[in-house]
Design a protein around this motif. Structure first.
Motif, mmCIF file in Angstrom:
data_model
loop_
_atom_site.group_PDB
_atom_site.id
_atom_site.type_symbol
_atom_site.label_atom_id
_atom_site.label_comp_id
_atom_site.label_asym_id
_atom_site.label_seq_id
_atom_site.Cartn_x
_atom_site.Cartn_y
_atom_site.Cartn_z
ATOM 1 N N LEU A 144 0.834 -1.200 0.000
ATOM 2 C CA LEU A 144 0.000 0.000 0.000
ATOM 3 C C LEU A 144 0.875 1.259 0.000
ATOM 4 N N LYS A 145 1.933 1.215 0.805
ATOM 5 C CA LYS A 145 2.787 2.398 0.913
ATOM 6 C C LYS A 145 3.469 2.690 -0.417
ATOM 7 N N ARG A 146 3.945 1.631 -1.071
ATOM 8 C CA ARG A 146 4.725 1.860 -2.287
ATOM 9 C C ARG A 146 3.867 2.097 -3.520
ATOM 10 N N THR A 147 2.676 1.481 -3.575
ATOM 11 C CA THR A 147 1.904 1.519 -4.827
ATOM 12 C C THR A 147 0.498 2.100 -4.662
ATOM 13 N N ASP A 148 0.076 2.356 -3.433
ATOM 14 C CA ASP A 148 -1.302 2.799 -3.177
ATOM 15 C C ASP A 148 -2.329 1.740 -3.553
ATOM 16 N N LEU A 149 -1.899 0.497 -3.646
ATOM 17 C CA LEU A 149 -2.827 -0.581 -4.006
ATOM 18 C C LEU A 149 -3.070 -1.481 -2.798
ATOM 19 N N HIS A 150 -4.299 -1.942 -2.670
ATOM 20 C CA HIS A 150 -4.650 -2.848 -1.579
ATOM 21 C C HIS A 150 -4.572 -4.295 -2.051
ATOM 22 N N CYS A 151 -4.207 -5.182 -1.122
ATOM 23 C CA CYS A 151 -4.166 -6.593 -1.477
ATOM 24 C C CYS A 151 -4.712 -7.439 -0.341
ATOM 25 N N SER A 152 -5.050 -8.675 -0.689
ATOM 26 C CA SER A 152 -5.465 -9.665 0.291
ATOM 27 C C SER A 152 -4.395 -10.733 0.346
ATOM 28 N N VAL A 153 -4.292 -11.399 1.500
ATOM 29 C CA VAL A 153 -3.246 -12.404 1.657
ATOM 30 C C VAL A 153 -3.854 -13.693 2.186
ATOM 31 N N GLY A 154 -3.509 -14.794 1.533
ATOM 32 C CA GLY A 154 -3.874 -16.110 2.030
ATOM 33 C C GLY A 154 -2.652 -16.723 2.697
ATOM 34 N N VAL A 155 -2.864 -17.273 3.898
ATOM 35 C CA VAL A 155 -1.775 -17.912 4.636
ATOM 36 C C VAL A 155 -2.042 -19.402 4.623
ATOM 37 N N GLY A 156 -1.059 -20.186 4.212
ATOM 38 C CA GLY A 156 -1.308 -21.625 4.139
ATOM 39 C C GLY A 156 -0.068 -22.454 4.383
ATOM 40 N N ASP A 157 -0.306 -23.749 4.578
ATOM 41 C CA ASP A 157 0.810 -24.676 4.730
ATOM 42 C C ASP A 157 1.073 -25.428 3.419
ATOM 43 N N SER A 158 0.416 -24.981 2.342
ATOM 44 C CA SER A 158 0.729 -25.471 1.001
ATOM 45 C C SER A 158 0.306 -24.369 0.033
ATOM 46 N N THR A 159 0.801 -24.454 -1.185
ATOM 47 C CA THR A 159 0.423 -23.431 -2.166
ATOM 48 C C THR A 159 -1.076 -23.487 -2.443
ATOM 49 N N VAL A 160 -1.617 -24.685 -2.518
ATOM 50 C CA VAL A 160 -3.046 -24.828 -2.798
ATOM 51 C C VAL A 160 -3.880 -24.149 -1.718
ATOM 52 N N ARG A 161 -3.530 -24.422 -0.462
ATOM 53 C CA ARG A 161 -4.325 -23.846 0.632
ATOM 54 C C ARG A 161 -4.153 -22.341 0.702
ATOM 55 N N ALA A 162 -2.951 -21.855 0.477
ATOM 56 C CA ALA A 162 -2.732 -20.403 0.520
ATOM 57 C C ALA A 162 -3.539 -19.716 -0.573
ATOM 58 N N LYS A 163 -3.492 -20.307 -1.758
ATOM 59 C CA LYS A 163 -4.195 -19.727 -2.902
ATOM 60 C C LYS A 163 -5.702 -19.641 -2.654
ATOM 61 N N ILE A 164 -6.248 -20.730 -2.127
ATOM 62 C CA ILE A 164 -7.690 -20.749 -1.894
ATOM 63 C C ILE A 164 -8.055 -19.835 -0.731
ATOM 64 N N ALA A 165 -7.174 -19.725 0.257
ATOM 65 C CA ALA A 165 -7.454 -18.897 1.441
ATOM 66 C C ALA A 165 -7.683 -17.438 1.078
ATOM 67 N N THR A 166 -6.936 -16.965 0.079
ATOM 68 C CA THR A 166 -6.995 -15.538 -0.242
ATOM 69 C C THR A 166 -8.406 -15.037 -0.487
ATOM 70 N N ASP A 167 -9.193 -15.829 -1.194
ATOM 71 C CA ASP A 167 -10.551 -15.389 -1.519
ATOM 72 C C ASP A 167 -11.380 -15.107 -0.275
#
Length: 374
Positions: A144-167
DNA sequence: TCTGGGGTCCTAGGACCC
DNA sequence: TCTGGGGTCCTAGGACCC
């Protein structure tokens, strides 16, 4: 048999490897709104050349436009019918490239982070930490500080879970999905909630009575192998369990192919305009492969005939080439071989490039997201 | 309602070779 | 006359994702 502890052990959270999935919120619309602040709060639709009377689809809609039922992939004509007051803007790829580069640079500056870029607006971040939420929050703040853009973050113990978590974290949030809460969160959801399961696969699964993530996780593997083959069958079952790679692959992405395709505002009928179109597409493709200094070894032709039938053809070339006329002639030959003289809505030419020395290793799944290599 | 443009990977089946 | 088994390469087509 483990003894009952008399009281819960006081243990400090352990340092473990985590996968974070960072996904920008309404990225394309957000970039447009940044340079036109007067659009903030309005329904904004970005698609095609910004002309809703043309054949084009929605690239991204702002949250305000989504409230009207507008979403990516929807025909532009339909989108403006649903939301008449929408501001419609043309796609400006160079602007999104630039914004994306800033975001990815921010992620790569996180100490100890490995970054795997998945697209313009998303990436995996691999990091060893005892507090992934703190890392997630600090990433959101830094972006946000560098680009003025907002993002969401998924936290997971695998790429699949992290990816799905974000939504589940959208917008501007953080959500954690691990082995512990996977079935609680995902178990009753339809299989299409999984990354890599679309409507077609879901329909084939449903044919075996597999409707939910839980069903898939506990399905008979032999049933899945019979239906989907020895690679994809077991893969889908693992997907149902949220099992995927736990490491983030930060080796630079190497493209396999470059292609160009165009939907014509008026259908092509005459052989001269068809061969002219193939030549123009081939010249654009050659610009891309010249940049990478990797010649074309296979030509892919994609044709969409009116009213709506799409087909592809492939031909390996006798000699790798950078010659646009050879590529265009090969594409024309493949098209002629179809013996179909219906009017053409779309033509695509793709050049599969000579692999780099030593082949593609590791195989990458960028842009597909899912099936295991090998 | 009428469907973009950029990609990647998997499977099946035929040709061909040993 | 009947027909192995293993392998690779190629094309067609399907599916998915951003």
């Amino acid at each position: 048999m483990a003894p009952e502890p008399s009281e819960p052990p006081e243990v400090a959270p352990a340092v473990r490897p985590w996968v974070l999935h960072v996904d920008l919120d309404q990225f394309i619309a957000a970039v447009e709104i940044l340079r036109r602040p007067e659009l903030a709060g309005l329904p904004v639709i970005v698609g095609g050349r910004g002309d809703p009377t043309e054949r084009a689809v929605v690239s991204t809609a702002s949250y305000e436009a989504r409230a009207f039922g507008v979403h990516s992939g929807m025909p532009l004509k339909l989108a403006v019918r649903k939301c008449k007051e929408a501001v419609v803007l043309a796609v400006d790829a160079p602007a999104y490239d630039a914004a994306s580069a800033e975001v990815m640079a921010t992620l790569k500056a996180v100490p100890g982070a490995k970054v795997q870029v998945l697209g313009w607006d998303e990436a995996f971040v691999g990091i060893e930490t005892d507090d992934p939420w703190a890392v997630a929050r600090s990433i959101q703040a830094a972006v946000l500080k560098r680009t003025d853009l907002h993002c969401s973050v998924g936290v997971g113990d695998s790429t699949v879970r992290a990816k799905i978590a974000t939504d589940f974290g959208k917008p501007r949030g953080v959500f954690e999905l691990t082995r512990e809460n996977w079935f609680e969160v995902m178990g009753d959801r339809p299989t299409t909630a999984l990354w890599g399961v679309g409507s077609r696969i879901a329909a084939r699964l449903a044919g075996h009575g597999i409707e939910t993530v839980h069903d898939l996780a506990h399905a008979d593997e032999s049933v899945l192998v019979d239906e989907f083959g020895p690679a994809m069958g077991p893969h889908y079952r693992r997907l149902g369990r949220g099992i995927g790679t736990t490491t983030v692959d930060d080796t630079p992405w190497v493209a396999r192919a470059h292609g160009r395709e165009t939907t014509y505002q008026t259908n092509l009928v005459e052989p001269e305009e068809i061969s002219g179109a193939l030549t123009a597409l081939s010249e654009q493709v050659v610009e891309d492969i010249r940049r990478e200094e990797r010649a074309c070894m296979r030509v892919h032709l994609k044709v969409r005939f009116a009213p709506f039938f799409t087909t592809t053809r492939i031909r390996k070339l006798a000699e790798p080439t950078f010659d646009a006329s050879v590529i265009a002639a090969t594409a024309f030959d493949l098209l002629t071989g179809l013996g179909d003289d219906r009017p053409i809505r779309l033509l695509g030419v793709r050049a599969e490039m000579v692999p780099p020395e030593g082949g593609y290793d590791p195989p990458r799944t960028v842009g597909r997201g899912g099936p295991p290599a090998r």
